[in-house]
Design a protein around this motif. Structure first.
Motif, PDB file in Angstrom:
ATOM      1  N   VAL A 105       0.837  -1.202   0.000  1.00 13.65           N
ATOM      2  CA  VAL A 105       0.000   0.000   0.000  1.00 13.65           C
ATOM      3  C   VAL A 105       0.871   1.250   0.000  1.00 13.65           C
ATOM      4  O   VAL A 105       0.580   2.235  -0.693  1.00 13.65           O
ATOM      5  N   LYS A 106       1.951   1.228   0.770  1.00  9.83           N
ATOM      6  CA  LYS A 106       2.865   2.377   0.811  1.00  9.83           C
ATOM      7  C   LYS A 106       3.455   2.640  -0.568  1.00  9.83           C
ATOM      8  O   LYS A 106       3.533   3.795  -1.010  1.00  9.83           O
ATOM      9  N   LEU A 107       3.853   1.560  -1.256  1.00 11.91           N
ATOM     10  CA  LEU A 107       4.401   1.700  -2.594  1.00 11.91           C
ATOM     11  C   LEU A 107       3.359   2.295  -3.538  1.00 11.91           C
ATOM     12  O   LEU A 107       3.665   3.161  -4.360  1.00 11.91           O
ATOM     13  N   MET A 108       2.105   1.860  -3.411  1.00 13.91           N
ATOM     14  CA  MET A 108       1.038   2.371  -4.270  1.00 13.91           C
ATOM     15  C   MET A 108       0.811   3.862  -4.023  1.00 13.91           C
ATOM     16  O   MET A 108       0.627   4.631  -4.976  1.00 13.91           O
ATOM     17  N   VAL A 109       0.824   4.279  -2.777  1.00 14.68           N
ATOM     18  CA  VAL A 109       0.601   5.693  -2.447  1.00 14.68           C
ATOM     19  C   VAL A 109       1.649   6.576  -3.126  1.00 14.68           C
ATOM     20  O   VAL A 109       1.322   7.581  -3.777  1.00 14.68           O
ATOM     21  N   PHE A 110       2.913   6.192  -3.015  1.00 14.83           N
ATOM     22  CA  PHE A 110       3.962   7.013  -3.624  1.00 14.83           C
ATOM     23  C   PHE A 110       4.000   6.838  -5.144  1.00 14.83           C
ATOM     24  O   PHE A 110       4.435   7.742  -5.865  1.00 14.83           O
ATOM     25  N   TYR A 219       3.772   2.119 -16.049  1.00 15.41           N
ATOM     26  CA  TYR A 219       4.929   1.770 -15.219  1.00 15.41           C
ATOM     27  C   TYR A 219       4.503   1.575 -13.765  1.00 15.41           C
ATOM     28  O   TYR A 219       4.899   0.595 -13.108  1.00 15.41           O
ATOM     29  N   ALA A 220       3.691   2.503 -13.254  1.00 10.06           N
ATOM     30  CA  ALA A 220       3.246   2.414 -11.857  1.00 10.06           C
ATOM     31  C   ALA A 220       2.413   1.164 -11.620  1.00 10.06           C
ATOM     32  O   ALA A 220       2.526   0.513 -10.577  1.00 10.06           O
ATOM     33  N   VAL A 221       1.562   0.809 -12.583  1.00  9.02           N
ATOM     34  CA  VAL A 221       0.736  -0.398 -12.460  1.00  9.02           C
ATOM     35  C   VAL A 221       1.622  -1.644 -12.433  1.00  9.02           C
ATOM     36  O   VAL A 221       1.410  -2.556 -11.623  1.00  9.02           O
ATOM     37  N   CYS A 222       2.617  -1.690 -13.309  1.00 10.61           N
ATOM     38  CA  CYS A 222       3.509  -2.858 -13.353  1.00 10.61           C
ATOM     39  C   CYS A 222       4.308  -2.992 -12.057  1.00 10.61           C
ATOM     40  O   CYS A 222       4.491  -4.106 -11.541  1.00 10.61           O
ATOM     41  N   ILE A 223       4.783  -1.885 -11.515  1.00  6.73           N
ATOM     42  CA  ILE A 223       5.596  -1.928 -10.304  1.00  6.73           C
ATOM     43  C   ILE A 223       4.773  -2.321  -9.089  1.00  6.73           C
ATOM     44  O   ILE A 223       5.225  -3.081  -8.222  1.00  6.73           O
ATOM     45  N   THR A 224       3.543  -1.806  -9.010  1.00  7.74           N
ATOM     46  CA  THR A 224       2.706  -2.069  -7.829  1.00  7.74           C
ATOM     47  C   THR A 224       1.863  -3.328  -7.968  1.00  7.74           C
ATOM     48  O   THR A 224       1.361  -3.842  -6.969  1.00  7.74           O
ATOM     49  N   VAL A 271       4.674  18.652  -4.148  1.00  7.74           N
ATOM     50  CA  VAL A 271       4.246  17.422  -3.484  1.00  7.74           C
ATOM     51  C   VAL A 271       4.518  16.209  -4.356  1.00  7.74           C
ATOM     52  O   VAL A 271       5.001  15.167  -3.884  1.00  7.74           O
ATOM     53  N   SER A 272       4.212  16.315  -5.659  1.00 11.71           N
ATOM     54  CA  SER A 272       4.389  15.160  -6.546  1.00 11.71           C
ATOM     55  C   SER A 272       5.865  14.835  -6.761  1.00 11.71           C
ATOM     56  O   SER A 272       6.233  13.659  -6.892  1.00 11.71           O
ATOM     57  N   ILE A 273       6.727  15.853  -6.795  1.00 14.35           N
ATOM     58  CA  ILE A 273       8.159  15.598  -6.952  1.00 14.35           C
ATOM     59  C   ILE A 273       8.719  14.902  -5.708  1.00 14.35           C
ATOM     60  O   ILE A 273       9.471  13.921  -5.813  1.00 14.35           O
ATOM     61  N   ILE A 274       8.343  15.391  -4.533  1.00 13.74           N
ATOM     62  CA  ILE A 274       8.791  14.744  -3.291  1.00 13.74           C
ATOM     63  C   ILE A 274       8.295  13.300  -3.232  1.00 13.74           C
ATOM     64  O   ILE A 274       9.053  12.379  -2.915  1.00 13.74           O
ATOM     65  N   GLY A 275       7.007  13.114  -3.558  1.00 14.21           N
ATOM     66  CA  GLY A 275       6.450  11.760  -3.563  1.00 14.21           C
ATOM     67  C   GLY A 275       7.131  10.869  -4.575  1.00 14.21           C
ATOM     68  O   GLY A 275       7.338   9.670  -4.333  1.00 14.21           O
ATOM     69  N   SER A 276       7.508  11.433  -5.742  1.00 15.67           N
ATOM     70  CA  SER A 276       8.177  10.647  -6.782  1.00 15.67           C
ATOM     71  C   SER A 276       9.561  10.191  -6.327  1.00 15.67           C
ATOM     72  O   SER A 276       9.978   9.056  -6.600  1.00 15.67           O
ATOM     73  N   VAL A 277      10.275  11.072  -5.645  1.00 15.49           N
ATOM     74  CA  VAL A 277      11.607  10.713  -5.134  1.00 15.49           C
ATOM     75  C   VAL A 277      11.489   9.574  -4.131  1.00 15.49           C
ATOM     76  O   VAL A 277      12.268   8.601  -4.168  1.00 15.49           O
ATOM     77  N   ILE A 278      10.500   9.666  -3.243  1.00 19.02           N
ATOM     78  CA  ILE A 278      10.288   8.592  -2.258  1.00 19.02           C
ATOM     79  C   ILE A 278       9.900   7.306  -2.973  1.00 19.02           C
ATOM     80  O   ILE A 278      10.361   6.214  -2.608  1.00 19.02           O
ATOM     81  N   PHE A 279       9.073   7.419  -4.014  1.00 21.72           N
ATOM     82  CA  PHE A 279       8.670   6.234  -4.796  1.00 21.72           C
ATOM     83  C   PHE A 279       9.883   5.537  -5.391  1.00 21.72           C
ATOM     84  O   PHE A 279       9.999   4.307  -5.334  1.00 21.72           O
ATOM     85  N   VAL A 280      10.798   6.309  -5.960  1.00 22.13           N
ATOM     86  CA  VAL A 280      12.005   5.732  -6.563  1.00 22.13           C
ATOM     87  C   VAL A 280      12.819   4.985  -5.517  1.00 22.13           C
ATOM     88  O   VAL A 280      13.370   3.902  -5.789  1.00 22.13           O
ATOM     89  N   LYS A 283      10.636   1.767  -4.285  1.00 23.24           N
ATOM     90  CA  LYS A 283      10.388   0.715  -5.267  1.00 23.24           C
ATOM     91  C   LYS A 283      11.674   0.020  -5.727  1.00 23.24           C
ATOM     92  O   LYS A 283      11.618  -0.874  -6.573  1.00 23.24           O
ATOM     93  N   ALA A 284      12.815   0.406  -5.156  1.00 14.78           N
ATOM     94  CA  ALA A 284      14.113  -0.108  -5.605  1.00 14.78           C
ATOM     95  C   ALA A 284      14.151  -1.618  -5.867  1.00 14.78           C
ATOM     96  O   ALA A 284      14.689  -2.058  -6.889  1.00 14.78           O
ATOM     97  N   PRO A 285      13.590  -2.471  -4.977  1.00 14.23           N
ATOM     98  CA  PRO A 285      13.660  -3.913  -5.247  1.00 14.23           C
ATOM     99  C   PRO A 285      12.755  -4.367  -6.395  1.00 14.23           C
ATOM    100  O   PRO A 285      12.936  -5.460  -6.926  1.00 14.23           O
ATOM    101  N   ARG A 286      11.780  -3.557  -6.751  1.00 17.93           N
ATOM    102  CA  ARG A 286      10.813  -3.925  -7.785  1.00 17.93           C
ATOM    103  C   ARG A 286      11.327  -3.494  -9.149  1.00 17.93           C
ATOM    104  O   ARG A 286      11.653  -2.334  -9.373  1.00 17.93           O
ATOM    105  N   LYS A 287      11.392  -4.442 -10.079  1.00 17.11           N
ATOM    106  CA  LYS A 287      11.881  -4.153 -11.419  1.00 17.11           C
ATOM    107  C   LYS A 287      10.823  -4.550 -12.449  1.00 17.11           C
ATOM    108  O   LYS A 287       9.950  -5.376 -12.175  1.00 17.11           O
ATOM    109  N   LEU A 288      10.931  -3.962 -13.630  1.00 16.00           N
ATOM    110  CA  LEU A 288      10.055  -4.368 -14.723  1.00 16.00           C
ATOM    111  C   LEU A 288      10.442  -5.771 -15.181  1.00 16.00           C
ATOM    112  O   LEU A 288      11.618  -6.149 -15.176  1.00 16.00           O
ATOM    113  N   THR A 289       9.452  -6.537 -15.590  1.00 20.77           N
ATOM    114  CA  THR A 289       9.687  -7.914 -16.030  1.00 20.77           C
ATOM    115  C   THR A 289      10.273  -7.926 -17.435  1.00 20.77           C
ATOM    116  O   THR A 289       9.718  -7.290 -18.337  1.00 20.77           O
ATOM    117  N   PRO A 290      11.386  -8.633 -17.648  1.00 23.32           N
ATOM    118  CA  PRO A 290      11.960  -8.720 -19.000  1.00 23.32           C
ATOM    119  C   PRO A 290      11.107  -9.621 -19.886  1.00 23.32           C
ATOM    120  O   PRO A 290      10.298 -10.413 -19.388  1.00 23.32           O
TER     121      PRO A 290
END
Length: 329
Positions: A105-110, A219-224, A271-280, A283-290
């Motif tokens: 849920v935290k990942l989804m919020v950011f 991208y956000a849907v794939c990560i979350t 707010v969105s820039i701060i939230g985006s930085v936290i999201f990055v 989400k570090a362990p989450r990667k796009l599927t090859p």
């Protein structure tokens, strides 16, 4: 028979690639048929509005116009894509209606903050594009809806713009189309669905924004791992658009309107820039599927686009888009 030289020493790869190519073509055909059905249903559902008394009611009532638009979104867009989704779910064994709980849920919020920042950037790029086109003599337009002053009318307008499209369009694009394409690479699925999302808007004012926003939302849907992330991002962007329209109508003082707009925009960017930085960071362990295929990127895009239903759908949407372009010299 003699195999293509590329597969001469690997018949297994040749057969696997042919299977993957056919599967992507199936998804592309379904996407094309859904777009065609969407256009046909729009015309059929609006046909009664040509005749009285509905014609007079429609032309004189913004609330009725908004209600018709909601009807078109629910039945014109969601119905064909839902049918296509059930077919693709059975054909690909993929949950195309991925309204699941997010992995966090935290990942989804950011992720929502990140997606909204991408939408803000998309709006900026779109405005530059429109200005550039205007500079070379092309006047772009898009469907226009009237904002009323009464509370009920504004509630209906808010539902039409900020509630219904996030649900119907995310189900159609990030669900029915993007989810089965993810087997062939998340990046491919995100870009292909974003292109379709842009084409589906049917005008060059919204299309550049829709493509950029589609990349961020996908991208956000794939990560979350949940379509709800896309719905929330889409909702926030459209609700922001409605807020600006209400402000523009209600604040008659131009100087005050400019100050209010700048304050809202700066606050949202911050707010969105701060939230985006936290999201990055989160989400570090989450990667796009090859991609689970050896098909090249060009082969995958070719299979998705180069089929009769998709080409017809693109042709129809290009024609619709052309109606919102005027050369003024």
């Amino acid at each position: 028979y003699k195999l293509n030289e590329q597969y001469y020493f690997s018949p297994e790869r040749y057969l696997r690639d042919e299977r993957d190519r056919k599967q992507i073509k199936v998804i592309g055909r379904v996407a094309g048929l859904c777009v065609i059905a969407y256009v046909v249903l729009q015309n059929l559902l609006t046909l009664p509005l040509v005749f009285e008394p509905l014609s007079s009611i429609y032309n004189s009532s913004p609330v009725f116009q908004d209600a018709v638009t909601i009807l078109l979104s629910v039945f014109g867009l969601m119905l064909p894509f839902a049918i296509g989704g059930f077919y693709l779910r059975r054909r690909t064994n993929v949950n195309v209606f991925a309204f699941d709980r997010p992995v966090s849920v935290k990942l989804m919020v950011f992720a929502v903050f990140f997606g909204f920042f991408v939408c803000l950037a998309g709006n900026y790029v779109s405005s530059i594009f429109v200005s550039a086109m205007d500079g070379i003599g092309f006047k772009l337009s898009s469907p226009d809806y009237e904002v009323t002053d009464d509370v009920f009318g504004r509630i209906v307008y808010f539902i039409m713009v900020a509630v219904v499209p996030p649900l119907t369009e995310e189900l159609a694009i990030r669900g029915v189309i993007m989810q089965p394409l993810r087997r062939y690479g998340d990046r491919f699925a995100i870009v292909a669905s974003a292109v379709l999302f842009a084409v589906l808007h049917g005008n060059l004012i919204q299309a550049p924004f829709a493509f950029i926003a589609g990349i961020g939302i996908g991208y956000a849907v794939c990560i979350t791992g949940s379509l709800w992330t896309g719905v929330l991002i889409h909702f926030c962007n459209n609700a922001y658009s409605v807020l600006i329209e209400f402000m523009t109508r209600d604040i008659t003082d131009t100087a005050l309107l400019g100050k209010a707009y700048n304050i809202v925009l700066i606050a949202l960017y911050a707010v969105s820039i701060i939230g985006s930085v936290i999201f990055v960071m989160v989400k570090a362990p989450r990667k796009l599927t090859p991609p689970a295929t050896t098909l090249s990127r060009r082969q995958r895009y070719g299979a998705f686009v180069l089929n009769i239903p998709m080409l017809i759908a693109i042709g129809i949407m290009i024609y619709i888009t052309s109606r919102y372009v005027r050369f003024v010299g």
